[in-house]
Design a protein around this motif. Structure first.
Motif, PDB file in Angstrom:
ATOM      1  N   ARG A  66      17.355   9.231  -0.761  1.00 55.15           N
ATOM      2  CA  ARG A  66      17.537   8.107   0.158  1.00 55.15           C
ATOM      3  C   ARG A  66      16.587   6.950  -0.156  1.00 55.15           C
ATOM      4  O   ARG A  66      16.967   5.782  -0.085  1.00 55.15           O
ATOM      5  CB  ARG A  66      17.273   8.593   1.588  1.00 55.15           C
ATOM      6  N   ASP A  67      15.330   7.263  -0.512  1.00 56.37           N
ATOM      7  CA  ASP A  67      14.361   6.167  -0.708  1.00 56.37           C
ATOM      8  C   ASP A  67      14.392   5.616  -2.135  1.00 56.37           C
ATOM      9  O   ASP A  67      13.675   4.676  -2.448  1.00 56.37           O
ATOM     10  CB  ASP A  67      12.944   6.626  -0.334  1.00 56.37           C
ATOM     11  N   PHE A  68      15.223   6.179  -3.013  1.00 59.51           N
ATOM     12  CA  PHE A  68      15.269   5.700  -4.392  1.00 59.51           C
ATOM     13  C   PHE A  68      15.987   4.358  -4.460  1.00 59.51           C
ATOM     14  O   PHE A  68      17.012   4.154  -3.818  1.00 59.51           O
ATOM     15  CB  PHE A  68      16.007   6.711  -5.270  1.00 59.51           C
ATOM     16  N   PHE A  69      15.427   3.428  -5.225  1.00 58.03           N
ATOM     17  CA  PHE A  69      16.167   2.199  -5.507  1.00 58.03           C
ATOM     18  C   PHE A  69      15.819   1.743  -6.900  1.00 58.03           C
ATOM     19  O   PHE A  69      14.708   1.955  -7.384  1.00 58.03           O
ATOM     20  CB  PHE A  69      15.852   1.103  -4.479  1.00 58.03           C
TER      21      PHE A  69
ATOM     22  N   PHE B 213       8.587   6.270  -6.907  1.00 57.13           N
ATOM     23  CA  PHE B 213       8.612   6.691  -8.307  1.00 57.13           C
ATOM     24  C   PHE B 213       7.361   7.505  -8.594  1.00 57.13           C
ATOM     25  O   PHE B 213       6.342   7.337  -7.920  1.00 57.13           O
ATOM     26  CB  PHE B 213       8.625   5.477  -9.243  1.00 57.13           C
ATOM     27  N   ARG B 214       7.432   8.349  -9.645  1.00 56.50           N
ATOM     28  CA  ARG B 214       6.249   9.117 -10.019  1.00 56.50           C
ATOM     29  C   ARG B 214       5.235   8.176 -10.672  1.00 56.50           C
ATOM     30  O   ARG B 214       5.601   7.364 -11.517  1.00 56.50           O
ATOM     31  CB  ARG B 214       6.648  10.227 -11.003  1.00 56.50           C
ATOM     32  N   ASP B 215       3.982   8.268 -10.245  1.00 55.26           N
ATOM     33  CA  ASP B 215       2.893   7.502 -10.854  1.00 55.26           C
ATOM     34  C   ASP B 215       3.282   6.044 -11.105  1.00 55.26           C
ATOM     35  O   ASP B 215       3.255   5.566 -12.238  1.00 55.26           O
ATOM     36  CB  ASP B 215       2.516   8.181 -12.185  1.00 55.26           C
ATOM     37  N   PRO B 216       3.646   5.302 -10.045  1.00 58.13           N
ATOM     38  CA  PRO B 216       4.221   3.960 -10.226  1.00 58.13           C
ATOM     39  C   PRO B 216       3.255   2.981 -10.873  1.00 58.13           C
ATOM     40  O   PRO B 216       3.690   1.960 -11.427  1.00 58.13           O
ATOM     41  CB  PRO B 216       4.579   3.523  -8.800  1.00 58.13           C
ATOM     42  N   GLY B 217       1.949   3.301 -10.849  1.00 54.17           N
ATOM     43  CA  GLY B 217       0.983   2.393 -11.474  1.00 54.17           C
ATOM     44  C   GLY B 217       1.200   2.261 -12.979  1.00 54.17           C
ATOM     45  O   GLY B 217       0.747   1.286 -13.590  1.00 54.17           O
ATOM     46  N   ARG B 218       1.877   3.248 -13.587  1.00 58.84           N
ATOM     47  CA  ARG B 218       2.086   3.198 -15.036  1.00 58.84           C
ATOM     48  C   ARG B 218       3.441   2.619 -15.404  1.00 58.84           C
ATOM     49  O   ARG B 218       3.789   2.553 -16.583  1.00 58.84           O
ATOM     50  CB  ARG B 218       1.938   4.601 -15.621  1.00 58.84           C
ATOM     51  N   LEU B 219       4.216   2.213 -14.397  1.00 59.09           N
ATOM     52  CA  LEU B 219       5.543   1.648 -14.686  1.00 59.09           C
ATOM     53  C   LEU B 219       5.445   0.138 -14.836  1.00 59.09           C
ATOM     54  O   LEU B 219       4.804  -0.541 -14.032  1.00 59.09           O
ATOM     55  CB  LEU B 219       6.515   1.977 -13.547  1.00 59.09           C
ATOM     56  N   THR B 220       6.084  -0.392 -15.885  1.00 58.80           N
ATOM     57  CA  THR B 220       6.090  -1.844 -16.087  1.00 58.80           C
ATOM     58  C   THR B 220       7.494  -2.288 -16.453  1.00 58.80           C
ATOM     59  O   THR B 220       8.313  -1.482 -16.900  1.00 58.80           O
ATOM     60  CB  THR B 220       5.165  -2.249 -17.250  1.00 58.80           C
ATOM     61  N   LEU B 221       7.762  -3.567 -16.215  1.00 60.12           N
ATOM     62  CA  LEU B 221       8.968  -4.156 -16.781  1.00 60.12           C
ATOM     63  C   LEU B 221       8.557  -5.018 -17.959  1.00 60.12           C
ATOM     64  O   LEU B 221       7.474  -5.612 -17.947  1.00 60.12           O
ATOM     65  CB  LEU B 221       9.717  -4.984 -15.727  1.00 60.12           C
ATOM     66  N   LEU B 222       9.391  -5.028 -19.009  1.00 59.53           N
ATOM     67  CA  LEU B 222       9.080  -5.833 -20.191  1.00 59.53           C
ATOM     68  C   LEU B 222      10.165  -6.882 -20.366  1.00 59.53           C
ATOM     69  O   LEU B 222      11.344  -6.550 -20.496  1.00 59.53           O
ATOM     70  CB  LEU B 222       8.991  -4.949 -21.447  1.00 59.53           C
ATOM     71  N   TRP B 223       9.752  -8.131 -20.299  1.00 62.83           N
ATOM     72  CA  TRP B 223      10.689  -9.244 -20.416  1.00 62.83           C
ATOM     73  C   TRP B 223      10.399 -10.019 -21.700  1.00 62.83           C
ATOM     74  O   TRP B 223       9.284 -10.009 -22.204  1.00 62.83           O
ATOM     75  CB  TRP B 223      10.534 -10.215 -19.240  1.00 62.83           C
TER      76      TRP B 223
ATOM     77  N   LEU C 188       0.801  -1.222   0.000  1.00 64.20           N
ATOM     78  CA  LEU C 188       0.000   0.000   0.000  1.00 64.20           C
ATOM     79  C   LEU C 188       0.834   1.272   0.000  1.00 64.20           C
ATOM     80  O   LEU C 188       0.426   2.277  -0.558  1.00 64.20           O
ATOM     81  CB  LEU C 188      -0.947   0.004   1.210  1.00 64.20           C
ATOM     82  N   ASP C 189       2.006   1.238   0.653  1.00 64.07           N
ATOM     83  CA  ASP C 189       2.824   2.443   0.659  1.00 64.07           C
ATOM     84  C   ASP C 189       3.357   2.681  -0.750  1.00 64.07           C
ATOM     85  O   ASP C 189       3.779   1.749  -1.423  1.00 64.07           O
ATOM     86  CB  ASP C 189       3.982   2.292   1.650  1.00 64.07           C
ATOM     87  N   PRO C 190       3.322   3.922  -1.206  1.00 64.02           N
ATOM     88  CA  PRO C 190       3.709   4.185  -2.591  1.00 64.02           C
ATOM     89  C   PRO C 190       5.193   3.932  -2.828  1.00 64.02           C
ATOM     90  O   PRO C 190       6.020   4.135  -1.947  1.00 64.02           O
ATOM     91  CB  PRO C 190       3.371   5.669  -2.768  1.00 64.02           C
ATOM     92  N   LEU C 191       5.504   3.453  -4.025  1.00 62.50           N
ATOM     93  CA  LEU C 191       6.899   3.284  -4.423  1.00 62.50           C
ATOM     94  C   LEU C 191       7.529   4.660  -4.638  1.00 62.50           C
ATOM     95  O   LEU C 191       6.822   5.613  -4.909  1.00 62.50           O
ATOM     96  CB  LEU C 191       6.957   2.478  -5.726  1.00 62.50           C
TER      97      LEU C 191
END
Lengths: 112, 458
Positions: free
Chosen positions: B254-257, B121-131, B116-119
């Protein structure tokens, strides 16, 4: 409580106390005996009921209290009327007078 | 007004009131004596005229609304006594509440930290990984070639942009004594803006720097603190990586990963040791790809578009290279990628079970209280007979259950913090975001409130 000051309407005790204090600051016992005296013992007020009334007036800011020494050099709490209390008294008295006039007219319709 | 001041003032006023009454009585008695009344009689008379001093004092007190406070204190004291008198009942009640509250708080704290705590990143719901989906070998998360990603960029309408990143780039910080092996990544220059993360100090590298293979490096907050002691003037200093000097140009928050907390710095994609070869090879699985969906595009829509593009590429670039994974694409939302695809489901199951546990605890307690109520009918009858109002009785019962609930909540917190420590200690290494888990104050309040309300209903 107000209902315990038998025969008095609500706020009557406060009004009388403010009226007494308007002339000079007084302590509780002096107030009680003065009320009894000036009413010619017509008003039967339980002396103790004066104190809750005084607390109410303290809370409303109508009076202020200070400890002092009595003539018999006993510690007494002397009450003093505040400007707010004076204003309150004026309002109470005028509405009381209106009420008295109204009652009088009803009781003696021939005069009106 | 502070509590202390309140108590002080209250004590003072009660003393004043008592003294005032006493002085009134003495004065009156003295006056009566002066007029010739005997001492004893004078005192009696003074008292009689005064009326009941207790009632008048209580009335004075009520003016300042202390009575509510007095009643509460009485109720609580009575409830304490009642709890002490039946220790078995009390222990069971508190324990069942504590287990319910503790388990809920622990599990929900985990859920909140992971899901529930936000990642960062900006608008993380729109971020995906493509494999690349390797059908032949049943591997779902293979890498992709640089050339194929360029084709995706041209053909896809679902994504704003793609960023490219190495799949782990362990290097030596050779300038340190002794040299240290750390995890790092080489990434395309648009990665940071695509994630929506800006550096706290300095800058990230530009597309030109990437094209020119400039030796620049962006540090993680942790590495910056470790190597440069958090000094602002670290920018422009050099960091020796695998024997080659790089210029430090920025520090991330600090919270970036990215892609995980172990990664210590990021360099331009072109500094990959195999860049020249990887740049031109089609049938390779070298890169990791991050995509930002356009607003309003769902993961399913993106997936079906990537399926189409994959089929096109397969027709256009036929190969019988047995080592090549193919052109099929697997689009994964970043949150699922981080916590694991099964995690949300598992946590939902756990959360459901602890919620049921709390319900059971509440209903148990309700029944216990009900049974006690039957036993105590006599007590209540007596209390009513001696003049306790209905409201007063209800208030007393309420105070008892609130006291129970409070004790249960306190024990619940202790239990929850123990359970959480236990969970963290048995958790396998490498679960992302795990270090972010703490007992959540909001969660605790919520659970306690639920259990109080639950018990009141009975």
């Amino acid at each position: 409580m107000q209902t315990d000051s038998r025969g008095l309407f609500p706020g009557a005790l406060e009004m009388m106390v403010l009226q007494m204090l308007r002339r000079e600051p007084m302590h509780g016992y002096a107030l009680a005996s003065r009320i009894k005296e000036t009413s010619g013992e017509l008003l039967q007020v339980e002396e103790g009921s004066l104190y809750p009334a005084l607390q109410r007036m303290l809370k409303e800011g109508w009076v202020q209290a200070e400890w002092a020494l009595s003539a018999r050099s006993r510690r007494i709490r002397v009450y003093k009327i505040t400007p707010k209390g004076r204003k309150r008294l004026q309002r109470e008295v005028s509405s009381f007078e209106r009420m008295l006039t109204g009652i009088a007219r009803v009781m003696r319709p021939s005069e009106s | 007004m502070s509590i202390l001041f309140f108590f002080f003032r209250r004590k003072q006023m009660e003393r004043d009131a008592a003294e005032e009454v006493e002085s009134h009585l003495q004065e009156k008695a003295a006056e009566l004596e002066e007029s010739g009344m005997p001492h004893e009689l004078a005192r009696q008379r003074a008292r009689r005229d005064f009326g009941n001093p207790t009632i008048h004092t209580e009335d004075s007190r009520a003016v300042w609304r202390w009575q509510a406070w007095d009643h509460l204190r009485q109720d609580l004291r009575f409830a304490c006594r009642w709890m002490r008198k039946s220790p078995g009942f009390t222990a069971i009640a508190i324990l069942s509440l504590a287990v319910g509250i503790g388990a809920n708080t622990a599990i929900f704290s985990v859920v909140k930290a992971l899901l529930l705590d936000p990642l960062p990143f900006r608008d993380p719901g729109r971020l995906t990984l493509l494999w690349t989906e390797d059908r032949k070998r049943g591997i779902h998360e293979e890498g992709t070639s640089w050339l194929t990603v360029q084709d995706w960029k041209q053909r896809s309408r679902s994504f704003e942009d793609f960023a490219i990143c190495s799949r782990g780039n362990p290097v030596f910080l050779s300038g340190l004594q002794p040299p240290e092996r750390v995890a790092s990544e080489v990434v395309s220059s648009n990665l940071f803006s695509l994630l929506g993360s800006a550096p706290v100090i300095g800058r990230t590298f530009t597309a030109d720097e990437e094209a020119n293979r400039n030796r620049v490096v962006v540090l993680s907050h942790a590495l910056w603190r470790r190597l440069f002691g958090g000094a602002e003037d670290a920018m422009g200093k050099t960091l020796e990586i695998d024997g080659i000097r790089h210029e430090v140009i920025g520090v991330m928050p600090r919270d970036f990963f990215f892609p995980d907390q172990a990664t210590e710095f990021w360099r331009p994609l072109t500094l990959d040791p195999f860049w020249d070869r990887q740049r031109i090879r089609r049938y390779t699985d070298w890169w990791r790809v991050v995509g930002r969906l356009k607003p309003g595009v769902s993961v399913a829509q993106a997936q079906s578009e990537m399926n189409r593009i994959g089929e096109q590429l397969e027709r256009e670039y036929p190969t019988n290279d047995p080592g090549f994974a193919g052109f099929d694409v697997n689009v994964v939302p970043v949150l699922l990628q981080i916590v694991g695809k099964k995690m949300p489901f598992l946590l939902a199951v756990l959360l459901g079970s602890v919620a049921v546990l709390l319900l059971i605890a509440c209903s148990n307690l309700g029944h216990l209280l009900l049974a006690r109520g039957a036993v105590r009918q006599h007590e209540f009858a007596v209390r009513r007979a001696v003049g306790a109002g209905r409201e007063r009785l209800v208030r007393q019962l309420l105070s008892e259950s609130i006291l129970l609930a409070a004790a249960g909540a306190v024990s619940g917190v202790i239990l929850a913090s123990g359970a959480l420590r236990f969970l963290l200690s048995i958790a396998p290494a490498g679960i992302p975001r795990l270090h972010e888990i703490t007992i959540d104050g909001g969660v605790l309040l919520f659970t306690a409130a639920v259990s109080i309300v639950g018990c009141q209903d009975k």
